[in-house]
Design an enzyme around this catalytic site. Sequence first.
Site, PDB file in Angstrom:
ATOM      1  N   HIS A  44      31.175  73.604  49.514  1.00 18.87           N
ATOM      2  CA  HIS A  44      30.615  74.147  48.481  1.00 18.87           C
ATOM      3  C   HIS A  44      29.264  73.022  47.411  1.00 18.87           C
ATOM      4  O   HIS A  44      29.199  71.692  48.375  1.00 18.87           O
ATOM      5  CB  HIS A  44      31.668  73.778  47.192  1.00 18.87           C
ATOM      6  CG  HIS A  44      32.678  74.610  47.739  1.00 18.87           C
ATOM      7  ND1 HIS A  44      33.257  75.940  47.087  1.00 18.87           N
ATOM      8  CD2 HIS A  44      34.198  74.960  48.303  1.00 18.87           C
ATOM      9  CE1 HIS A  44      34.509  76.677  47.486  1.00 18.87           C
ATOM     10  NE2 HIS A  44      34.535  75.918  48.641  1.00 18.87           N
TER      11      HIS A  44
ATOM     12  N   HIS B 121      42.202  69.419  63.007  1.00 17.36           N
ATOM     13  CA  HIS B 121      41.365  68.968  62.710  1.00 17.36           C
ATOM     14  C   HIS B 121      42.006  69.122  61.167  1.00 17.36           C
ATOM     15  O   HIS B 121      40.900  67.508  61.003  1.00 17.36           O
ATOM     16  CB  HIS B 121      40.108  69.489  63.264  1.00 17.36           C
ATOM     17  CG  HIS B 121      39.614  69.978  64.553  1.00 17.36           C
ATOM     18  ND1 HIS B 121      39.636  68.581  65.432  1.00 17.36           N
ATOM     19  CD2 HIS B 121      39.712  70.848  65.023  1.00 17.36           C
ATOM     20  CE1 HIS B 121      39.358  69.179  66.810  1.00 17.36           C
ATOM     21  NE2 HIS B 121      39.703  70.616  66.382  1.00 17.36           N
ATOM     22  N   HIS B 122      41.832  69.927  60.564  1.00 19.17           N
ATOM     23  CA  HIS B 122      41.600  69.550  58.763  1.00 19.17           C
ATOM     24  C   HIS B 122      42.988  68.106  58.407  1.00 19.17           C
ATOM     25  O   HIS B 122      42.575  67.885  57.291  1.00 19.17           O
ATOM     26  CB  HIS B 122      42.087  70.761  58.234  1.00 19.17           C
ATOM     27  CG  HIS B 122      41.118  71.306  57.793  1.00 19.17           C
ATOM     28  ND1 HIS B 122      40.323  72.086  59.110  1.00 19.17           N
ATOM     29  CD2 HIS B 122      40.175  71.762  56.923  1.00 19.17           C
ATOM     30  CE1 HIS B 122      39.755  72.973  58.130  1.00 19.17           C
ATOM     31  NE2 HIS B 122      39.175  72.634  57.260  1.00 19.17           N
TER      32      HIS B 122
ATOM     33  N   ASP C  38      41.346  80.331  56.457  1.00 18.10           N
ATOM     34  CA  ASP C  38      39.774  79.623  55.439  1.00 18.10           C
ATOM     35  C   ASP C  38      38.826  80.118  57.293  1.00 18.10           C
ATOM     36  O   ASP C  38      38.146  79.175  57.199  1.00 18.10           O
ATOM     37  CB  ASP C  38      40.191  77.779  55.366  1.00 18.10           C
ATOM     38  CG  ASP C  38      38.750  77.485  53.890  1.00 18.10           C
ATOM     39  OD1 ASP C  38      38.602  78.622  53.340  1.00 18.10           O
ATOM     40  OD2 ASP C  38      39.152  76.498  54.464  1.00 18.10           O
TER      41      ASP C  38
END
Length: 406
Positions: free
Chosen positions: A141, A251-252, A274
């Site tokens: 962000h 991955h996350h 997401d």
Amino acid sequence: MQKIFARRAIVDGREWAATALTIENGAFTEVRHSADPAEADVVLEDGTLIPGLIDLQVNGYHGIDFSHADPAGWQHIAQRLPETGVTSFAAAFVSAPVPDLTQALGRCHTAMNTPSSTPRARLLGAHVEGPFLSPAHAGAHNPSFFCDPEPEQISALLNAAPTGTLAAITLAPERVSALTAIEELASAGVLVSLGHTDATAAQTHAAIDAGARCVTHLYSAQRPFHHRDPGVIGQTLVDPRVSFSLVLDGHHLSPQAAQLAFATGASRLVLVTDAVAAAGTTPGRYQLGNQTIHTTADRPPTSANGAFAGSTLRLDRALANAVRLGLPLPDAVTAAATRPADLLARPDLGRIAVGAQADLVWLDEDLTARAAWIGGELAFGTPLRPRRFDPPSRQHGEADAEAHPG
């Protein structure tokens, strides 16, 4: 009226064998055990029939970012999502100035009410992720947009479109005025989720007291867990009042982190993607809000600062990854279908039950979507033929981009 017979189905959180469904006017009118497929219009002799999947966090797909999508773009994504098993979704907007987000909510409302001549995934509203986030955990962000959720900002979002358009919001509960904002949003029927936060366990507890009911992509962009400072992660894992989402793209988060979440909170788990504009297409450069992100074939999209910027994950693959990590299939289906519906107060979705909307997904043995129905209408798969249903071939260029954990 339509009758579907499946040798294996997930009904009410349990595995059923030999299941017969009757659909009228887009809803289930009969759900029963039956070993006789003779009267069925469609017979599914293999695979597993499950309720349609619901993704609460879709930023974009097929090269299109919802923050910039025109009406055709909104419709295109909704028409293509059933290929991934998704029959309902919330469009996600990343941090931006509040006036920009109010305009985006207006576009979302228009898309929700635009008729379509072909079946498409149901748009359940918007998930606004930010701008009330912590600069300590900004992720992809733009922190220059971050601000406190003051009353005028919350009113602007709530008044931007009719009730129901703002379905969910992610915020950091430690920000000034956050608890008051949570109370107001929750009382307006908005799902408040905690994320991109440096909150302590006590601040997280207070936010849940105020009405927060979910935590966005647990572990990611949050205060790290410490045995004397458990933060939002520790509070979430032990607090039965709050659900949490995971991005299981390999991955996350590590397999062990996912399995810890399963062990402590499988009954509160929500699977999300997401997904961003890079999902469902080739590696390259794409937009996420006002930023350019880059994706390759072997890792999630990243922003210019190197942070993960969403994923290219499909929700059917997230479900399959959960099962590979040890979550029973009925629990994974609940996490990807029933629980998201419940969080949005939609008891008519995410389940195979009399009175619910006839949204269905037929999974193959690898738990990949093979066909999907929305309101009883075929939205993806080979055209129906009595007593037979042939598996569709993979769409050209739609190979999975994510790695599987393990």
